[in-house]
Design an enzyme around this catalytic site. Structure first.
Site, mmCIF file in Angstrom:
data_model
loop_
_atom_site.group_PDB
_atom_site.id
_atom_site.type_symbol
_atom_site.label_atom_id
_atom_site.label_comp_id
_atom_site.label_asym_id
_atom_site.label_seq_id
_atom_site.Cartn_x
_atom_site.Cartn_y
_atom_site.Cartn_z
ATOM 1 N N LYS A 110 0.835 -1.208 0.000
ATOM 2 C CA LYS A 110 0.000 0.000 0.000
ATOM 3 C C LYS A 110 0.867 1.254 0.000
ATOM 4 C CE LYS A 110 -4.014 -2.252 2.026
ATOM 5 N NZ LYS A 110 -4.573 -2.735 3.306
ATOM 6 N N LYS A 189 -3.914 -9.827 -10.586
ATOM 7 C CA LYS A 189 -4.957 -10.190 -9.624
ATOM 8 C C LYS A 189 -6.101 -9.178 -9.735
ATOM 9 C CE LYS A 189 -5.638 -8.782 -4.984
ATOM 10 N NZ LYS A 189 -6.394 -9.204 -3.854
ATOM 11 N N LYS A 192 -9.841 -3.960 -6.712
ATOM 12 C CA LYS A 192 -10.363 -2.599 -6.839
ATOM 13 C C LYS A 192 -9.249 -1.607 -7.118
ATOM 14 C CE LYS A 192 -12.574 -3.801 -3.281
ATOM 15 N NZ LYS A 192 -13.124 -4.023 -1.967
HETATM 16 P P1 ADP Z 1 -9.468 -5.708 -3.355
HETATM 17 O O1 ADP Z 1 -8.141 -6.330 -3.693
HETATM 18 O O2 ADP Z 1 -10.320 -5.562 -4.563
HETATM 19 O O3 ADP Z 1 -9.326 -4.404 -2.595
HETATM 20 P P2 ADP Z 1 -10.163 -6.821 -0.818
HETATM 21 O O4 ADP Z 1 -8.746 -6.656 -0.393
HETATM 22 O O5 ADP Z 1 -11.202 -5.919 -0.242
HETATM 23 O O6 ADP Z 1 -10.220 -6.742 -2.409
HETATM 24 O O7 ADP Z 1 -10.562 -8.344 -0.579
HETATM 25 C C1 ADP Z 1 -11.720 -8.822 0.063
HETATM 26 C C2 ADP Z 1 -11.689 -10.345 0.066
HETATM 27 O O8 ADP Z 1 -11.735 -10.862 -1.255
HETATM 28 C C3 ADP Z 1 -10.415 -10.933 0.687
HETATM 29 O O9 ADP Z 1 -10.730 -12.114 1.420
HETATM 30 C C4 ADP Z 1 -9.561 -11.248 -0.488
HETATM 31 O O10 ADP Z 1 -8.647 -12.285 -0.225
HETATM 32 C C5 ADP Z 1 -10.587 -11.656 -1.524
HETATM 33 N N1 ADP Z 1 -10.104 -11.310 -2.865
HETATM 34 C C6 ADP Z 1 -9.929 -10.072 -3.378
HETATM 35 N N2 ADP Z 1 -9.487 -10.105 -4.649
HETATM 36 C C7 ADP Z 1 -9.354 -11.422 -4.957
HETATM 37 C C8 ADP Z 1 -8.943 -12.131 -6.133
HETATM 38 N N3 ADP Z 1 -8.591 -11.483 -7.241
HETATM 39 N N4 ADP Z 1 -8.940 -13.475 -6.093
HETATM 40 C C9 ADP Z 1 -9.321 -14.142 -4.970
HETATM 41 N N5 ADP Z 1 -9.729 -13.543 -3.841
HETATM 42 C C10 ADP Z 1 -9.744 -12.200 -3.809
#
Ligand code: ADP
Ligand code: TRP
Length: 321
Positions: A110, A189, A192
């Site tokens: 981050k 990956k 957001k």
């Molecule tokens: P982002 O990366 O979009 O900000 P978050 O960090 O809010 O997503 O993740 C929320 C949940 O979704 C977590 O448990 C995370 O491991 C899962 N997650 C997020 N992106 C993925 C992905 N591309 N593949 C699998 N799991 C994911």
């Protein structure tokens, strides 16, 4: 068995969230006593707009309920409705080594992305440990990117137990290998923060456009594709289409003769159908927000009663009570 997971209200939920965390969590609902929450305190480390947080929190509640969270079986609540978790965070922070937090890859990532270093962001894993430990959680379903946070939670619990005597249950992460990382439209990956997402409840036209823009190579349709399993659209199709359908597309891609446009069109249609019932339920729930708020209030009450018990145990163990 207590199953617990949380999700930040930091933006619209996407296929990565759904297949990585939400669906595995929903499938576990009848395997034990599930506690799922909206991590609004955590969202304060990356989202600084109050109205947006309020909106996102409600959106996540609607998303979860529409996708099948059953409030009769599952305790569903907002993190900040259980303020005890912040008290436990302080207590845990006194047994958390600085070096451990400094090694946190999600913090380092981050900062590298330009988010200003701030104490809340640095202490994020300690709040997450409190989230998990305060409910005596046994199993925590998450995506792979949360693995290190779970390891830190375990280390913090072990340290506290060593210092003050057996107090906390040591939780286990549950990470599904087949969907550990859902790829985004650019092959990174899906996240957001990378602008490469396909939302679960995206607007029809915009989502279609995103799917049609998934990155492909420049080989002609006729060319055989021996590496078909690496195709992004096919990887996503495997998540939303019946296995036999996905297999047929994979075979056609491998053999040559299937154009990428047709593959993406199929992906769009299967994606749209996959979430059709949930989309309908979500629209109905959105007209009954009192009901949604009631569920969160009821969940908070149950969660809080449990949190108070464990917090009390930690306070007695450490001589605060
Ligand atoms: P982002 O990366 O979009 O900000 P978050 O960090 O809010 O997503 O993740 C929320 C949940 O979704 C977590 O448990 C995370 O491991 C899962 N997650 C997020 N992106 C993925 C992905 N591309 N593949 C699998 N799991 C994911
Ligand atoms: N850090 C998690 C994420 O970004 C959200 C979260 C907060 C969480 N507290 C939790 C997940 C406790 C599981 C358990 O996805």
């Amino acid at each position: 068995m207590r199953i617990l997971s949380g999700i930040q209200p930091s933006g619209a939920l996407h296929l990565g969230n759904y297949f990585g965390m939400m669906r595995p969590a929903l499938e576990l609902q009848d395997k034990g006593e599930a506690f799922y929450f909206i991590a609004d305190y955590h969202s304060m480390t990356s989202l600084f707009d109050a109205a947006q947080r309020r909106r996102n929190t409600l959106d996540v509640a609607l998303d979860f309920l529409a996708c099948g969270l059953d409030p009769k079986r599952t305790v569903f609540f907002r993190q900040s409705d259980v303020p005890e978790v912040t008290e436990l965070t302080w207590i845990l922070s006194t047994v958390t080594p600085m070096g451990m937090l400094e090694r946190a890859t999600s913090y380092k990532d981050k900062i590298a992305k330009g988010i200003a270093p701030m104490h809340g962001l640095f202490a994020y894993p300690v709040l997450m440990a409190a989230d998990i430990l305060i409910y005596d959680s046994n199993v925590v379903p998450v995506g792979r990117d949360q693995k290190q946070h779970l390891e830190m939670t375990r280390d913090i619990a072990i340290k506290f137990n060593e210092q003050y005597g057996q107090t906390f249950v040591i939780p286990e992460p549950q990470i599904r290998d087949e969907v550990a990382v859902v790829p985004g439209t650019d092959g990174q990956k899906m996240s957001k923060s990378y602008g490469n997402t396909i939302e679960i409840f995206g607007e029809e036209k915009a989502t279609r456009k995103k799917i049609m823009a998934i990155v492909m190579d420049s080989r002609t349709p006729a060319e055989p594709k021996p590496d078909a399993d690496k195709n992004l659209a096919l990887q996503l199709l495997k998540l939303v289409a019946p296995a036999a359908v996905a297999k047929e597309f994979e075979d056609r891609l491998r053999a040559g003769g299937l154009g990428y446009g047709d593959l993406k069109k199929a992906l769009y249609e299967h994606y749209w159908n996959y979430f059709a019932d949930a989309r309908q339920r979500r629209a109905e729930l959105a007209t009954n927000l009192d009901y949604v708020n009631q569920i969160l209030a009821g969940g908070a009450q149950k969660a809080r009663a449990q949190a108070q018990k464990v917090l009390r145990r930690a306070k007695v163990a450490s001589g605060l009570a």
